[in-house]
Scaffold this motif. Sequence first.
Motif, PDB file in Angstrom:
ATOM      1  N   ILE A 136      -4.098   2.289  -3.689  1.00  0.00           N
ATOM      2  CA  ILE A 136      -3.639   3.440  -3.132  1.00  0.00           C
ATOM      3  C   ILE A 136      -2.124   3.719  -3.330  1.00  0.00           C
ATOM      4  CG2 ILE A 136      -2.901   2.348  -0.838  1.00  0.00           C
ATOM      5  CD1 ILE A 136      -4.953   5.606  -0.957  1.00  0.00           C
ATOM      6  N   SER A 137      -1.444   2.677  -3.693  1.00  0.00           N
ATOM      7  CA  SER A 137       0.067   2.805  -3.922  1.00  0.00           C
ATOM      8  C   SER A 137       0.431   3.162  -5.178  1.00  0.00           C
ATOM      9  CB  SER A 137       0.747   1.306  -3.933  1.00  0.00           C
ATOM     10  OG  SER A 137       1.944   1.194  -4.465  1.00  0.00           O
ATOM     11  N   SER A 181     -10.495  -4.194   1.025  1.00  0.00           N
ATOM     12  CA  SER A 181      -9.166  -4.428   0.901  1.00  0.00           C
ATOM     13  C   SER A 181      -8.644  -4.261  -0.301  1.00  0.00           C
ATOM     14  CB  SER A 181      -8.735  -5.753   1.827  1.00  0.00           C
ATOM     15  OG  SER A 181      -9.108  -6.829   1.156  1.00  0.00           O
ATOM     16  N   CYS A 189       0.810  -1.170   0.032  1.00  0.00           N
ATOM     17  CA  CYS A 189       0.166  -0.130   0.060  1.00  0.00           C
ATOM     18  C   CYS A 189       0.876   1.316  -0.046  1.00  0.00           C
ATOM     19  CB  CYS A 189      -1.128  -0.027   1.108  1.00  0.00           C
ATOM     20  SG  CYS A 189      -0.048   0.062   2.813  1.00  0.00           S
ATOM     21  N   THR A 223      -5.642  -1.723  -1.363  1.00  0.00           N
ATOM     22  CA  THR A 223      -4.194  -1.696  -1.093  1.00  0.00           C
ATOM     23  C   THR A 223      -3.180  -1.384  -2.273  1.00  0.00           C
ATOM     24  OG1 THR A 223      -3.813  -4.071  -1.035  1.00  0.00           O
ATOM     25  CG2 THR A 223      -4.280  -2.847   1.146  1.00  0.00           C
TER      26      THR A 223
END
Length: 177
Positions: free
Chosen positions: A99-100, A93, A30, A96
Amino acid sequence: EDQVHYASGQFFTVSVKVDGKEERRAYSLCSSPFVDEFPAVAVKRVDGGKVSNFLNDNVATGDELLLMDPIGNFITTFSSTNNRQLILFGGGSGITPLISIAKSALDQEPNSKVTLVYANRNTDSIIFKNQIEKLADDSRFKVLHVLEDAPADWSGYTGRINEEEVRSALTDVVNGE
């Protein structure tokens, strides 16, 4: 210490001993290799999950974990000359790797825009809520939340994400809304 090299969107396989048995699980990074000092994963606790509960209950700052090299092809190449609109879709979830990628694109591509369409059960289940709000301080980033169980005063998308909501979100992006 060796520097860990990874691309936004990749994942680590973590190996831990739980009750004397080796267990392996994959966790998407993330963090952004351009923005964050250290690589990071988010481990969501799963009811009855051997590894997620072990990591959440037992791992502390300074502990060492066995990681396999980062892998995965859910990546993009970043360039300061890119001028593009990235539209990222995810739920729960699954945020992750997104968002990276979002953090990296905003940092590396000054002419690009990022839209995140993010589905969750309710406002309490939005992972990285504070980070997403911070990213939204940048006018090049927009988030469109989709809540299955929305509060009465909710003005965003509701229900489960479906073709109609995807089309609507894409239309909003194209029209600059």
